[in-house]
Design a protein around this motif. Structure first.
Motif, PDB file in Angstrom:
ATOM      1  N   GLY A  73      17.628  75.369   5.274  1.00 47.85           N
ATOM      2  CA  GLY A  73      18.764  76.240   5.550  1.00 47.85           C
ATOM      3  C   GLY A  73      18.499  77.722   5.429  1.00 47.85           C
ATOM      4  O   GLY A  73      18.769  78.481   6.349  1.00 47.85           O
ATOM      5  N   HIS A  96      25.590  77.660  -0.510  1.00 53.86           N
ATOM      6  CA  HIS A  96      25.696  78.485   0.695  1.00 53.86           C
ATOM      7  C   HIS A  96      24.300  78.960   1.079  1.00 53.86           C
ATOM      8  O   HIS A  96      23.532  79.377   0.214  1.00 53.86           O
ATOM      9  N   GLU A 100      21.865  78.357  10.320  1.00 54.14           N
ATOM     10  CA  GLU A 100      22.930  77.942  11.239  1.00 54.14           C
ATOM     11  C   GLU A 100      22.961  76.433  11.486  1.00 54.14           C
ATOM     12  O   GLU A 100      23.959  75.903  11.941  1.00 54.14           O
ATOM     13  N   ARG A 102      23.577  72.747  10.874  1.00 51.67           N
ATOM     14  CA  ARG A 102      24.419  71.976   9.960  1.00 51.67           C
ATOM     15  C   ARG A 102      23.714  70.669   9.612  1.00 51.67           C
ATOM     16  O   ARG A 102      23.259  69.954  10.500  1.00 51.67           O
ATOM     17  N   THR A 104      23.085  66.813   8.641  1.00 48.82           N
ATOM     18  CA  THR A 104      23.745  65.544   8.950  1.00 48.82           C
ATOM     19  C   THR A 104      23.089  64.446   8.129  1.00 48.82           C
ATOM     20  O   THR A 104      21.878  64.469   7.891  1.00 48.82           O
ATOM     21  N   VAL A 130      30.534  69.924   4.976  1.00 53.53           N
ATOM     22  CA  VAL A 130      29.939  71.187   5.416  1.00 53.53           C
ATOM     23  C   VAL A 130      31.060  72.035   5.986  1.00 53.53           C
ATOM     24  O   VAL A 130      31.914  71.525   6.715  1.00 53.53           O
ATOM     25  N   LYS A 131      31.073  73.300   5.647  1.00 51.44           N
ATOM     26  CA  LYS A 131      32.053  74.212   6.229  1.00 51.44           C
ATOM     27  C   LYS A 131      31.344  75.502   6.619  1.00 51.44           C
ATOM     28  O   LYS A 131      30.284  75.836   6.085  1.00 51.44           O
ATOM     29  N   GLY A 132      31.941  76.204   7.571  1.00 51.74           N
ATOM     30  CA  GLY A 132      31.391  77.461   8.023  1.00 51.74           C
ATOM     31  C   GLY A 132      31.650  78.575   7.029  1.00 51.74           C
ATOM     32  O   GLY A 132      32.421  78.428   6.085  1.00 51.74           O
ATOM     33  N   LYS A 138      26.241  78.553   6.398  1.00 48.96           N
ATOM     34  CA  LYS A 138      27.167  77.457   6.124  1.00 48.96           C
ATOM     35  C   LYS A 138      27.266  77.235   4.627  1.00 48.96           C
ATOM     36  O   LYS A 138      26.477  77.766   3.852  1.00 48.96           O
ATOM     37  N   CYS A 139      28.221  76.404   4.258  1.00 49.74           N
ATOM     38  CA  CYS A 139      28.411  75.967   2.880  1.00 49.74           C
ATOM     39  C   CYS A 139      28.398  74.448   2.889  1.00 49.74           C
ATOM     40  O   CYS A 139      29.152  73.823   3.636  1.00 49.74           O
ATOM     41  N   VAL A 140      27.533  73.848   2.092  1.00 50.16           N
ATOM     42  CA  VAL A 140      27.522  72.400   1.914  1.00 50.16           C
ATOM     43  C   VAL A 140      28.027  72.154   0.496  1.00 50.16           C
ATOM     44  O   VAL A 140      27.579  72.791  -0.452  1.00 50.16           O
TER      45      VAL A 140
END
Length: 166
Positions: A73, A96, A100, A102, A104, A130-132, A138-140
């Motif tokens: 990341g 965070h 870019e 994401r 899976t 996961v959120k933007g 991103k934030c996982v």
């Protein structure tokens, strides 16, 4: 052009009102030792707060999420932000990074030596996702429900804001 992560909340993060919870954040360099250091930060924070009912699970999830951020990341030279939140309904770990792509969840070959991190998180945490972020990356996150794990309810708020505010 990539930008550096900051410890500022993004517009996708809920606003914490006084008494609604506490949080602490720390920035880490993108290094091999970062997962170990981040685990220590999370464990020390949760222990200080008296939130130890699932400490081992939260350390494990921190390790997996931070390892993913470091390996896949965070761009070279960038930072990884780890946030620990204690909310009314859950304890939450957020990682965070400026990447870019994401993550899976996948099922690796039986003989593979990697690729199981999100399987471990999914099997250990009560929920994850996961959120933007505002800006790059991103934030996982991984969450641990208080009702499910036997953690005590949040104590009443009696003083000023808790956690890092810088």
């Amino acid at each position: 052009m990539a930008s550096r992560l900051t410890n500022q909340a993004t517009d996708t993060t809920p606003v914490l009102l006084p008494g609604a919870g506490r949080h602490r954040t720390m920035l880490f360099p993108r290094r091999r030792t970062t997962p170990r250091t981040a685990r220590g930060f999370v464990a020390a924070t949760l222990t200080e707060w008296g939130e130890t009912s699932r400490l081992d699970d939260m350390r494990l999830c921190t390790s997996e999420l931070v390892t993913n951020a470091v390996l896949h990341g965070a761009p070279v030279g960038r930072l990884v932000l780890v946030r620990v939140e204690s909310l009314d309904a859950e304890l939450r770990i957020e990682v965070h990074d400026g990447g870019e792509i994401r993550p899976t969840q996948r099922v690796p070959e039986e003989s593979a030596v990697d690729g199981r991190g999100l399987l471990i998180v999914a099997g250990t945490a009560d929920s994850w996702g996961v959120k933007g972020r505002t800006g790059p990356g991103k934030c996982v996150w991984a969450a641990f429900n208080r009702a499910k794990n036997g953690a005590a309810p949040m104590p009443p708020h009696t003083t000023g804001p808790q956690g890092d505010t810088s």
